[in-house]
Design a protein around this motif. Structure first.
Motif, PDB file in Angstrom:
ATOM      1  N   SER A  26       2.660   8.495  -4.617  1.00  0.00           N
ATOM      2  CA  SER A  26       1.584   9.177  -5.342  1.00  0.00           C
ATOM      3  C   SER A  26       0.407   9.491  -4.423  1.00  0.00           C
ATOM      4  N   GLY A  27       0.364   8.848  -3.262  1.00  0.00           N
ATOM      5  CA  GLY A  27      -0.784   8.992  -2.367  1.00  0.00           C
ATOM      6  C   GLY A  27      -1.768   7.864  -2.552  1.00  0.00           C
ATOM      7  N   GLY A  28      -1.601   7.101  -3.642  1.00  0.00           N
ATOM      8  CA  GLY A  28      -2.477   5.968  -3.900  1.00  0.00           C
ATOM      9  C   GLY A  28      -2.117   4.771  -3.037  1.00  0.00           C
ATOM     10  N   GLN A  29      -2.831   3.666  -3.252  1.00  0.00           N
ATOM     11  CA  GLN A  29      -2.683   2.495  -2.380  1.00  0.00           C
ATOM     12  C   GLN A  29      -1.287   1.868  -2.453  1.00  0.00           C
ATOM     13  N   ASP A  30      -0.663   1.900  -3.639  1.00  0.00           N
ATOM     14  CA  ASP A  30       0.657   1.276  -3.791  1.00  0.00           C
ATOM     15  C   ASP A  30       1.707   1.967  -2.922  1.00  0.00           C
ATOM     16  N   SER A  31       1.783   3.285  -3.035  1.00  0.00           N
ATOM     17  CA  SER A  31       2.810   4.011  -2.294  1.00  0.00           C
ATOM     18  C   SER A  31       2.514   4.058  -0.795  1.00  0.00           C
ATOM     19  N   ILE A  32       1.240   4.126  -0.421  1.00  0.00           N
ATOM     20  CA  ILE A  32       0.892   4.127   0.998  1.00  0.00           C
ATOM     21  C   ILE A  32       1.280   2.806   1.651  1.00  0.00           C
ATOM     22  N   TYR A  33       1.074   1.714   0.917  1.00  0.00           N
ATOM     23  CA  TYR A  33       1.482   0.393   1.407  1.00  0.00           C
ATOM     24  C   TYR A  33       3.006   0.314   1.545  1.00  0.00           C
ATOM     25  N   LEU A  34       3.732   0.881   0.583  1.00  0.00           N
ATOM     26  CA  LEU A  34       5.199   0.872   0.646  1.00  0.00           C
ATOM     27  C   LEU A  34       5.716   1.690   1.834  1.00  0.00           C
ATOM     28  N   ILE A  35       5.025   2.780   2.150  1.00  0.00           N
ATOM     29  CA  ILE A  35       5.414   3.573   3.327  1.00  0.00           C
ATOM     30  C   ILE A  35       5.328   2.698   4.576  1.00  0.00           C
ATOM     31  N   LYS A  36       4.248   1.926   4.679  1.00  0.00           N
ATOM     32  CA  LYS A  36       4.089   1.041   5.844  1.00  0.00           C
ATOM     33  C   LYS A  36       5.222   0.018   5.914  1.00  0.00           C
ATOM     34  N   ILE A  37       5.565  -0.573   4.756  1.00  0.00           N
ATOM     35  CA  ILE A  37       6.644  -1.568   4.722  1.00  0.00           C
ATOM     36  C   ILE A  37       7.963  -0.959   5.204  1.00  0.00           C
ATOM     37  N   LEU A  38       8.300   0.212   4.672  1.00  0.00           N
ATOM     38  CA  LEU A  38       9.584   0.842   5.016  1.00  0.00           C
ATOM     39  C   LEU A  38       9.633   1.286   6.477  1.00  0.00           C
TER      40      LEU A  38
ATOM     41  N   SER B 102      13.428   8.839   2.949  1.00  0.00           N
ATOM     42  CA  SER B 102      12.806  10.102   2.557  1.00  0.00           C
ATOM     43  C   SER B 102      11.780   9.824   1.465  1.00  0.00           C
ATOM     44  N   TYR B 103      10.774  10.679   1.377  1.00  0.00           N
ATOM     45  CA  TYR B 103       9.695  10.493   0.406  1.00  0.00           C
ATOM     46  C   TYR B 103       9.670  11.658  -0.574  1.00  0.00           C
ATOM     47  N   ILE B 104       9.329  11.345  -1.806  1.00  0.00           N
ATOM     48  CA  ILE B 104       9.269  12.373  -2.845  1.00  0.00           C
ATOM     49  C   ILE B 104       7.961  12.238  -3.606  1.00  0.00           C
TER      50      ILE B 104
ATOM     51  N   SER C  26       2.555  12.277  10.311  1.00  0.00           N
ATOM     52  CA  SER C  26       2.026  11.393  11.359  1.00  0.00           C
ATOM     53  C   SER C  26       2.988  10.249  11.671  1.00  0.00           C
ATOM     54  N   ILE C  27       3.829   9.882  10.693  1.00  0.00           N
ATOM     55  CA  ILE C  27       4.818   8.822  10.926  1.00  0.00           C
ATOM     56  C   ILE C  27       6.192   9.418  11.221  1.00  0.00           C
ATOM     57  N   LYS C  28       6.209  10.753  11.430  1.00  0.00           N
ATOM     58  CA  LYS C  28       7.420  11.476  11.827  1.00  0.00           C
ATOM     59  C   LYS C  28       8.550  11.303  10.812  1.00  0.00           C
ATOM     60  N   SER C  29       8.203  11.516   9.560  1.00  0.00           N
ATOM     61  CA  SER C  29       9.200  11.447   8.501  1.00  0.00           C
ATOM     62  C   SER C  29       9.130  12.727   7.678  1.00  0.00           C
TER      63      SER C  29
ATOM     64  N   TYR D 100      -4.956  -3.523  -2.565  1.00  0.00           N
ATOM     65  CA  TYR D 100      -6.139  -2.869  -1.978  1.00  0.00           C
ATOM     66  C   TYR D 100      -6.576  -3.609  -0.717  1.00  0.00           C
ATOM     67  N   TRP D 101      -6.576  -4.952  -0.779  1.00  0.00           N
ATOM     68  CA  TRP D 101      -6.949  -5.757   0.389  1.00  0.00           C
ATOM     69  C   TRP D 101      -6.003  -5.492   1.550  1.00  0.00           C
ATOM     70  N   ILE D 102      -4.698  -5.414   1.272  1.00  0.00           N
ATOM     71  CA  ILE D 102      -3.701  -5.174   2.318  1.00  0.00           C
ATOM     72  C   ILE D 102      -3.914  -3.811   2.967  1.00  0.00           C
ATOM     73  N   CYS D 103      -4.173  -2.797   2.143  1.00  0.00           N
ATOM     74  CA  CYS D 103      -4.409  -1.444   2.678  1.00  0.00           C
ATOM     75  C   CYS D 103      -5.644  -1.409   3.576  1.00  0.00           C
ATOM     76  N   LYS D 104      -6.690  -2.128   3.180  1.00  0.00           N
ATOM     77  CA  LYS D 104      -7.907  -2.202   3.996  1.00  0.00           C
ATOM     78  C   LYS D 104      -7.626  -2.945   5.307  1.00  0.00           C
ATOM     79  N   LYS D 105      -6.800  -3.968   5.232  1.00  0.00           N
ATOM     80  CA  LYS D 105      -6.467  -4.766   6.414  1.00  0.00           C
ATOM     81  C   LYS D 105      -5.798  -3.914   7.493  1.00  0.00           C
ATOM     82  N   PHE D 106      -4.940  -2.984   7.069  1.00  0.00           N
ATOM     83  CA  PHE D 106      -4.194  -2.143   8.007  1.00  0.00           C
ATOM     84  C   PHE D 106      -4.789  -0.740   8.155  1.00  0.00           C
TER      85      PHE D 106
END
Length: 335
Positions: A30-42, A57-59, A82-85, A176-182
């Motif tokens: 969605s572009g929000g903190q949840d999905s952005i964090y999941l992108i980092k994990i994957l 792949s992302y949708i 930026s993450i070449k995906s 939110y804390w995790i996203c700020k950390k990274f």
């Protein structure tokens, strides 16, 4: 403590990938903190599992609710580049304001895309806070116990496709804390503050009010309640399946209602519901199920028609309950 949650989430995704031999993953973002964090994990896992052929792949589904939709899409595209995906973006031309309608459209598009391009795993960004808000929404709607506990960490849509929700044990503040950390690029979504959306009112008004004036620990109490409902629902489902298998006819599409009407009322409802769905893919609402149960609980020996439903008629004959399909002039009776 927060780092422990971070590692646990990453390990749970890694474990799932290895257990089910996953090679193709579709992440709904969605572009929000949840999905952005999941992108980092994957992306982190992709590097760690370098020996495996892991395709990610992302949708993104654009409902076009807001004027800044195009800017948000550009933000997401730039980050994924930026993450070449790669990312697939669907735009829904018909602007729908109903949250339920939007969810149905979104899930349908994501699942159909996953099936078409043979993705084994769909990952979504639902978190613990989402689970609590969904529970409250379902309570407001008067949903049954199965709906109050249906947001599971993993589920299966088709034989070859799983849905995984690895963030269900993390609340919004933790993510939110995790996203700020990274230093992850979170997009601030203005639709989160639209009060015509029920979920936003629950999040911004109802929950803060309850925590301040009624019970400060409401979120943990709801989590415990959801967990209890889950196990209660599993017990009911197992009991229903056992009773259904014992009561159904060995050759015909029929069940022995004499074996059913001695059971608990909710079990009777579930067995009739399972019978209709198993044989004819009919899902009956509670009022119709109650009508059927009231009829079959009355002793009857002769052939008796109970009620009509769309293209079907419900009958009882001696000890058996069964359906007939309507034709132009005759009935096809499954006995």
């Amino acid at each position: 403590m927060k780092n422990i949650y971070l590692e646990a989430t990453e390990n749970s995704v890694k474990y799932f990938i290895k257990k089910y031999y996953i090679t193709n993953i579709l992440l709904a973002i969605s572009g929000g903190q949840d999905s952005i964090y999941l992108i980092k994990i994957l992306e982190t896992l992709k590097k760690k599992l370098s020996t495996s052929k892991l395709h990610i792949s992302y949708i993104y589904i654009d409902h076009q609710w807001k004027k800044t939709s195009n800017k948000q899409i550009k933000h997401i595209i730039n980050y994924v580049k930026s993450i070449k995906s790669n990312i697939i973006i669907y735009q829904i031309n018909k602007i729908i304001l109903s949250e339920d309608e939007c969810r149905a459209y979104r899930y349908n598009i994501i699942i159909q895309h996953a099936i078409k391009y043979k993705f084994q795993l769909i990952i979504t960004g639902h978190n613990a806070t989402d689970k609590i808000e969904t529970f409250i929404q379902n309570v407001i709607k008067g949903s049954g116990i199965e709906s109050l506990s249906n947001l599971a960490i993993k589920s299966k849509t088709f034989p070859e496709t799983f849905i995984l929700r690895p963030l269900l044990k993390l609340d919004r503040e933790m993510i939110y804390w995790i996203c700020k950390k990274f230093y992850l690029p979170i997009w601030s979504d203005s639709t989160n503050y639209l009060y015509r959306i029920q979920r936003n009112r629950i999040r911004q008004e109802l929950m803060p009010y309850i925590k301040k004036y009624l019970h400060t620990n409401i979120e943990n109490n709801i989590k415990s309640l959801i967990n209890n409902y889950h196990y209660q629902n599993e017990y009911i489902k197992q009991s229903v399946i056992k009773l259904y298998l014992k009561s159904r006819h060995t050759k015909r599409a029929a069940i022995n209602y004499k074996k059913i009407n001695t059971q608990n009322f909710i079990l009777q409802i579930k067995i009739i519901q399972l019978f209709c769905f198993d044989n004819f893919q009919i899902y009956l609402e509670n009022p119709k199920l109650i009508k059927i149960i009231n009829k079959i609980n009355v002793k009857s020996i002769n052939l008796s028609k109970i009620m009509n439903y769309k293209h079907f008629n419900f009958f009882i004959n001696k000890n058996w309950f069964y359906l007939s399909i309507k034709t132009q002039k005759k009935y096809i009776i499954y006995r």
